[in-house]
Write an enzyme that holds these catalytic residues in place. Structure first.
Site, PDB file in Angstrom:
ATOM      1  N   ILE A   1     -47.229   0.611 -67.590  1.00  0.00           N
ATOM      2  CA  ILE A   1     -47.806  -0.319 -66.949  1.00  0.00           C
ATOM      3  C   ILE A   1     -47.341  -0.521 -65.519  1.00  0.00           C
ATOM      4  CG2 ILE A   1     -48.667  -2.878 -66.704  1.00  0.00           C
ATOM      5  CD1 ILE A   1     -48.060  -2.831 -69.931  1.00  0.00           C
ATOM      6  N   ALA A   2     -48.003  -0.371 -64.473  1.00  0.00           N
ATOM      7  CA  ALA A   2     -47.746  -0.562 -62.972  1.00  0.00           C
ATOM      8  C   ALA A   2     -46.701   0.693 -62.674  1.00  0.00           C
ATOM      9  CB  ALA A   2     -46.723  -1.737 -62.980  1.00  0.00           C
TER      10      ALA A   2
ATOM     11  N   GLY B   1     -47.838   3.419 -61.193  1.00  0.00           N
ATOM     12  CA  GLY B   1     -48.400   3.735 -60.064  1.00  0.00           C
ATOM     13  C   GLY B   1     -49.602   4.669 -60.131  1.00  0.00           C
TER      14      GLY B   1
ATOM     15  N   GLU C   1     -59.252   2.643 -64.619  1.00  0.00           N
ATOM     16  CA  GLU C   1     -59.486   1.981 -65.752  1.00  0.00           C
ATOM     17  C   GLU C   1     -60.160   0.693 -65.575  1.00  0.00           C
ATOM     18  OE1 GLU C   1     -55.329   1.994 -68.770  1.00  0.00           O
ATOM     19  OE2 GLU C   1     -55.386   0.976 -66.951  1.00  0.00           O
TER      20      GLU C   1
ATOM     21  N   ARG D   1     -55.533   6.934 -67.556  1.00  0.00           N
ATOM     22  CA  ARG D   1     -55.369   6.954 -68.915  1.00  0.00           C
ATOM     23  C   ARG D   1     -56.465   7.749 -69.787  1.00  0.00           C
ATOM     24  NH1 ARG D   1     -52.738   1.510 -68.844  1.00  0.00           N
ATOM     25  NH2 ARG D   1     -50.632   1.929 -68.795  1.00  0.00           N
TER      26      ARG D   1
ATOM     27  N   ARG E   1     -42.425  -3.233 -60.000  1.00  0.00           N
ATOM     28  CA  ARG E   1     -43.747  -3.054 -59.546  1.00  0.00           C
ATOM     29  C   ARG E   1     -44.557  -3.966 -60.331  1.00  0.00           C
ATOM     30  NH1 ARG E   1     -44.019   3.650 -59.444  1.00  0.00           N
ATOM     31  NH2 ARG E   1     -41.938   3.788 -58.021  1.00  0.00           N
TER      32      ARG E   1
ATOM     33  N   LYS F   1     -43.986  -7.075 -61.272  1.00  0.00           N
ATOM     34  CA  LYS F   1     -43.841  -8.429 -60.474  1.00  0.00           C
ATOM     35  C   LYS F   1     -44.327  -8.690 -59.167  1.00  0.00           C
ATOM     36  CE  LYS F   1     -39.403  -8.516 -61.717  1.00  0.00           C
ATOM     37  NZ  LYS F   1     -38.007  -9.105 -61.847  1.00  0.00           N
ATOM     38  N   GLN F   2     -44.026  -7.363 -58.642  1.00  0.00           N
ATOM     39  CA  GLN F   2     -44.611  -7.207 -57.158  1.00  0.00           C
ATOM     40  C   GLN F   2     -46.350  -7.328 -57.224  1.00  0.00           C
ATOM     41  OE1 GLN F   2     -43.660  -3.674 -55.262  1.00  0.00           O
ATOM     42  NE2 GLN F   2     -45.362  -3.471 -54.047  1.00  0.00           N
ATOM     43  N   ARG F   3     -46.969  -6.601 -58.103  1.00  0.00           N
ATOM     44  CA  ARG F   3     -48.504  -6.649 -58.175  1.00  0.00           C
ATOM     45  C   ARG F   3     -48.882  -8.257 -58.592  1.00  0.00           C
ATOM     46  NH1 ARG F   3     -51.014  -2.503 -62.162  1.00  0.00           N
ATOM     47  NH2 ARG F   3     -50.184  -3.726 -63.964  1.00  0.00           N
TER      48      ARG F   3
END
Ligand SMILES: Nc1ncnc2c1ncn2[C@@H]1O[C@H](COP(=O)(O)OP(=O)(O)O)[C@@H](O)[C@H]1O
Ligand SMILES: Nc1ccn([C@H]2C[C@H](O)[C@@H](COP(=O)(O)O)O2)c(=O)n1
Length: 226
Positions: free
Chosen positions: A25-26, A28, A47, A100, A158, A160-162
């Site tokens: 997850i996250a 990239g 996705e 995925r 990443r 948390k940033q998203r």
């Protein structure tokens, strides 16, 4: 064996290339797909997360993170359906890149819920029978899996940033479990059959270096067919 034959037949008849971008997850994946979407003759399928967040006004993704034991099967059944829908879409370009696959939904996310004791045995059994039926009866050809290999810590930052609302409850340990399942499957070959060759791209780097790596691997990614 039948499945492998079916895949070969489909590949040789149509000579299309399906490349699945996989990773934690996250890690990239969407960013990678956005980059390649600028190339002509490539179809990019991200996705269907918006569907997982809103099916007829309900949010199975959010419900799963709030109460995985109760809603894990609900989400994963819907993920399986929506991924299957993606896999059977007729291809209109020589190359399709997809985020995925139905395989990672089962081998990573459903497996993680079950192994961590958050999916009851009966739920996992029902989901597994659905999955087995699908891969036995429907051709799901994959030519290449690109594995964006990250550390769980990078993904945590990443993520948390998203700042996706549903994902605010995800602890680092969850990303570590998903990471270990990916490594066992795609790197160590310790868990499930891998349906296609794997191209590993180290993905802890900054965006500039990642784009450089995508360019370096462009041929391999786009020419996995024929
Ligand atoms: N190489 C990178 N370095 C730093 N941040 C990145 C990098 N790649 C993606 N991001 C950012 O990390 C977050 C997750 O990336 P995303 O592509 O959505 O991941 P995924 O689709 O795998 O969940 C986004 O905010 C994105 O802008
Ligand atoms: N089978 C799956 C697939 C994905 N998820 C979750 C994980 C993330 O919260 C979200 C989207 O993933 P991303 O594309 O950001 O890596 O969906 C899941 O629970 N089960």
């Amino acid at each position: 064996e039948k499945q492998i034959d079916k895949n070969k037949k489909l590949k040789s008849e149509e000579c299309h290339d399906l490349c699945c971008i996989s990773g934690n997850i996250a890690s990239g994946k969407t960013t990678c797909l956005e980059y390649f979407s600028k190339t002509s003759d490539i179809e990019v399928l991200t996705e269907p997360v918006s569907k997982w967040r809103n099916v007829q006004g309900c949010n199975p993704l959010g419900l799963m993170y709030q109460d995985p034991s109760r809603w894990g099967l609900t989400l994963q059944t819907y993920v399986q359906l929506t991924m299957l829908d993606r896999h059977v879409l007729p291809m209109s370009t020589p190359v399709r890149m997809m985020e995925r696959s139905i395989y990672s939904a089962k081998y990573i996310f459903a497996e993680n819920l079950y192994k961590s004791g958050k999916m009851p045995e009966v739920d996992f059994a029902v989901l597994s029978e659905w999955f087995e039926w699908i891969i036995k009866n429907i051709a799901i050809p994959v030519d290449l899996i690109v594995y964006l290999q990250t550390s769980p810590q990078t993904c945590y930052e990443r993520l948390k940033q998203r700042c996706r609302d549903e994902e605010k409850v995800i602890p680092l340990e969850y990303l570590e479990s998903i990471h270990n399942l990916y490594e066992d499957w795609l790197i160590h070959h310790k868990s499930f059959e891998v349906p296609a060759p794997v191209l590993v791209i180290p993905a802890d780097h900054d965006l500039k270096k990642m784009l450089h790596q995508y360019e370096e691997n462009r041929e391999k990614i786009l020419m996995a067919h024929c």
